[in-house]
Design an enzyme around this catalytic site. Structure first.
Site, PDB file in Angstrom:
ATOM      1  N   ASP A  86       0.847  -1.187   0.000  1.00 37.97           N
ATOM      2  CA  ASP A  86       0.000   0.000   0.000  1.00 37.97           C
ATOM      3  C   ASP A  86       0.885   1.240   0.000  1.00 37.97           C
ATOM      4  O   ASP A  86       1.962   1.239   0.609  1.00 37.97           O
ATOM      5  CB  ASP A  86      -0.918   0.032   1.220  1.00 37.97           C
ATOM      6  N   GLN A  87       0.415   2.264  -0.671  1.00 39.47           N
ATOM      7  CA  GLN A  87       1.191   3.506  -0.756  1.00 39.47           C
ATOM      8  C   GLN A  87       0.355   4.685  -0.269  1.00 39.47           C
ATOM      9  O   GLN A  87      -0.815   4.831  -0.645  1.00 39.47           O
ATOM     10  CB  GLN A  87       1.640   3.764  -2.188  1.00 39.47           C
TER      11      GLN A  87
END
Length: 209
Positions: A86-87
């Site tokens: 996830d970013q």
């Protein structure tokens, strides 16, 4: 090209870990990055709510969500090595997500011009067979050019990066928006920290050579 196989795979003469590899994401960017390692893998949608928790830092949000994404598909792949990622982008203390549409992307890029944005890209590798979990966060700092409104509009019409955090695809025309980049892994900025992933896979007995 993604090649999927449930059986042990020979790669450059050596047998890889016989566990299937699953990417808990349907992102085409993460799929392309993972395919560079030449390991067969499957993809699965994690269906996780990506809303940040109250008081949660950007780093903590990315770390939690990468963990939750891996766990979300574990019941479907009880014998697999599962990758969750996830970013989250941070600008002036505020988390920046995917714009979703043109107007939001314009506002994001207007706010980012001439400033430095920190991208936190978390990676989790879950061994669903024995429950072992590895989680790390790659950090990249990106300084944006002083863009005009006309440049922003032109870029968005050409690239349409509405499913990218921060509205800038560094692997595409978005590189023209950037003045400087520094950090742990340029692949992480695109969506998957390959340097971290290689180390995690090695810890699970997966050799790329």
């Amino acid at each position: 090209m993604i090649y999927i196989s449930p059986s042990p795979v020979k790669n450059h003469g050596k047998i890889l870990n016989s566990q299937p590899l699953v990417l808990a994401s349907t992102s085409p960017y993460r799929c392309e990055l993972l395919s560079r390692l030449r390991i067969p893998f499957e993809t699965a949608a994690p269906d996780v709510d990506e809303t940040p928790l109250l008081g949660e830092s950007a780093r903590e949000t990315s770390r939690r969500l990468s963990h939750e994404k891996a766990l979300a598909v574990a019941s479907r792949f009880p014998n697999a090595l599962i990758i969750g990622s996830d970013q989250v982008a941070l600008l002036d203390g505020q988390q920046i997500g995917k714009p979703g549409n043109h107007d939001n992307a314009v506002r994001q890029l207007q706010a980012m011009r001439g400033k430095t944005v920190v991208f936190y890209t978390a990676l989790t590798l879950l061994n669903a067979r024995n429950g072992e979990i590895q989680t790390e966060v790659a950090e990249n700092r990106v300084s944006f050019r002083q863009l005009s409104d006309e440049e922003i509009e032109s870029y968005l019409h050409l690239e349409q990066p509405y499913n990218c955090a921060g509205s800038a695809k560094s692997e595409g025309l978005g590189i023209a928006l950037i003045q400087r980049m520094e950090g742990d892994d340029p692949n992480a900025l695109v969506g998957l920290p390959l340097i971290l992933l290689i180390s995690m896979l090695k810890n699970q007995g997966v050799s790329l050579f």
